[in-house]
Design a protein around this motif. Sequence first.
Motif, PDB file in Angstrom:
ATOM      1  N   VAL A  14       1.017  -1.303  -0.147  1.00 53.33           N
ATOM      2  CA  VAL A  14      -0.075   0.117   0.122  1.00 53.33           C
ATOM      3  C   VAL A  14       0.914   1.336  -0.053  1.00 53.33           C
ATOM      4  CG1 VAL A  14      -1.643   1.345   1.360  1.00 53.33           C
ATOM      5  CG2 VAL A  14      -1.968  -1.122   1.267  1.00 53.33           C
ATOM      6  N   ASP A  15       0.626   2.218  -1.030  1.00 55.80           N
ATOM      7  CA  ASP A  15       1.563   3.434  -0.855  1.00 55.80           C
ATOM      8  C   ASP A  15       0.616   4.474  -0.078  1.00 55.80           C
ATOM      9  OD1 ASP A  15       2.954   5.667  -1.628  1.00 55.80           O
ATOM     10  OD2 ASP A  15       2.753   5.305  -3.782  1.00 55.80           O
ATOM     11  N   LEU A  16       0.928   4.447   1.100  1.00 53.88           N
ATOM     12  CA  LEU A  16       0.269   5.625   2.004  1.00 53.88           C
ATOM     13  C   LEU A  16       0.752   6.958   1.741  1.00 53.88           C
ATOM     14  CD1 LEU A  16       0.738   3.769   5.570  1.00 53.88           C
ATOM     15  CD2 LEU A  16      -1.269   3.917   4.189  1.00 53.88           C
ATOM     16  N   ALA A  17       1.978   7.081   1.359  1.00 53.78           N
ATOM     17  CA  ALA A  17       2.226   8.422   0.920  1.00 53.78           C
ATOM     18  C   ALA A  17       1.303   9.070  -0.238  1.00 53.78           C
ATOM     19  CB  ALA A  17       3.665   8.457   0.684  1.00 53.78           C
ATOM     20  N   ALA A  18       1.111   8.612  -1.286  1.00 53.86           N
ATOM     21  CA  ALA A  18       0.227   8.547  -2.346  1.00 53.86           C
ATOM     22  C   ALA A  18      -1.085   8.916  -1.961  1.00 53.86           C
ATOM     23  CB  ALA A  18       0.294   7.588  -3.329  1.00 53.86           C
ATOM     24  N   MET A  19      -1.526   8.083  -0.930  1.00 54.83           N
ATOM     25  CA  MET A  19      -2.871   8.389  -0.158  1.00 54.83           C
ATOM     26  C   MET A  19      -2.989   9.548   0.379  1.00 54.83           C
ATOM     27  SD  MET A  19      -3.738   4.422   0.728  1.00 54.83           S
ATOM     28  CE  MET A  19      -3.977   3.165  -0.428  1.00 54.83           C
ATOM     29  N   ARG A  56      -9.157   0.160  -1.787  1.00 59.42           N
ATOM     30  CA  ARG A  56      -8.041  -0.723  -1.629  1.00 59.42           C
ATOM     31  C   ARG A  56      -7.868  -0.702  -0.039  1.00 59.42           C
ATOM     32  NH1 ARG A  56      -2.675  -1.611  -3.268  1.00 59.42           N
ATOM     33  NH2 ARG A  56      -1.983  -3.311  -1.871  1.00 59.42           N
ATOM     34  N   LEU A  57      -7.704   0.370   0.557  1.00 62.44           N
ATOM     35  CA  LEU A  57      -7.317   0.541   1.934  1.00 62.44           C
ATOM     36  C   LEU A  57      -8.280  -0.398   2.978  1.00 62.44           C
ATOM     37  CD1 LEU A  57      -4.965   1.311   3.428  1.00 62.44           C
ATOM     38  CD2 LEU A  57      -5.864   3.631   3.918  1.00 62.44           C
ATOM     39  N   GLU A  84     -17.152   2.965   8.311  1.00 62.81           N
ATOM     40  CA  GLU A  84     -17.549   4.357   8.016  1.00 62.81           C
ATOM     41  C   GLU A  84     -17.091   4.851   6.714  1.00 62.81           C
ATOM     42  OE1 GLU A  84     -18.804   8.295   8.643  1.00 62.81           O
ATOM     43  OE2 GLU A  84     -19.160   6.389   9.820  1.00 62.81           O
ATOM     44  N   ALA A  85     -15.959   4.225   6.354  1.00 63.05           N
ATOM     45  CA  ALA A  85     -15.166   4.368   4.938  1.00 63.05           C
ATOM     46  C   ALA A  85     -16.333   3.679   3.765  1.00 63.05           C
ATOM     47  CB  ALA A  85     -14.017   3.631   4.874  1.00 63.05           C
ATOM     48  N   GLN A  86     -16.977   2.440   4.253  1.00 61.70           N
ATOM     49  CA  GLN A  86     -18.014   2.000   3.565  1.00 61.70           C
ATOM     50  C   GLN A  86     -19.071   2.883   3.255  1.00 61.70           C
ATOM     51  OE1 GLN A  86     -17.702  -1.840   5.279  1.00 61.70           O
ATOM     52  NE2 GLN A  86     -16.344  -2.923   3.761  1.00 61.70           N
ATOM     53  N   HIS A 117      -4.956   3.583  10.980  1.00 61.00           N
ATOM     54  CA  HIS A 117      -5.270   2.422  11.408  1.00 61.00           C
ATOM     55  C   HIS A 117      -4.395   1.311  10.586  1.00 61.00           C
ATOM     56  CE1 HIS A 117      -8.613   3.133  14.016  1.00 61.00           C
ATOM     57  NE2 HIS A 117      -9.075   3.908  12.961  1.00 61.00           N
ATOM     58  N   TYR A 118      -4.165   1.440   9.371  1.00 62.41           N
ATOM     59  CA  TYR A 118      -3.193   0.642   8.615  1.00 62.41           C
ATOM     60  C   TYR A 118      -1.866   0.564   9.258  1.00 62.41           C
ATOM     61  CZ  TYR A 118      -0.805  -1.556   4.860  1.00 62.41           C
ATOM     62  OH  TYR A 118       0.189  -2.517   3.956  1.00 62.41           O
TER      63      TYR A 118
END
Length: 125
Positions: A14-19, A56-57, A84-86, A117-118
């Motif tokens: 997972v690319d957290l920086a891009a997110m 993705r996350l 909540e995201a869903q 959380h990730y």
Amino acid sequence: MSATARNVSGAAAVDLAAMRETAVLVLGSEARSHALPPTPMGLDAVTESLRKHLERLVVEVELKAARMPKDSVARYCAIACVGEAQRKLSAGPSPRFGGDIGHARRLARVLRALCEHYESAADTP
């Protein structure tokens, strides 16, 4: 755990920086509370990126939460954030709550929370 979460195991990192960079486009940095809204065409692209990152996350956080102890507060919070995201992903823009930019900001805020959380679940075996 959903069937989607079970099917994605072994996926690329997972690319957290891009997110987080995508979230900054509509929220501003942690130091600056508001960003200027992107142009309408730009906002559509940013919103689509936010949606893809969230999709993705959500799966990744759900997988990590499943490996946490059943009575863990961190697990409970991660699962609540996934829910909540869903909900935010299934909702659309509303004129009552800021229209398109308000929707993008809600997606960006929940994306930031899922990133946290990730990361906090990274120590879980």
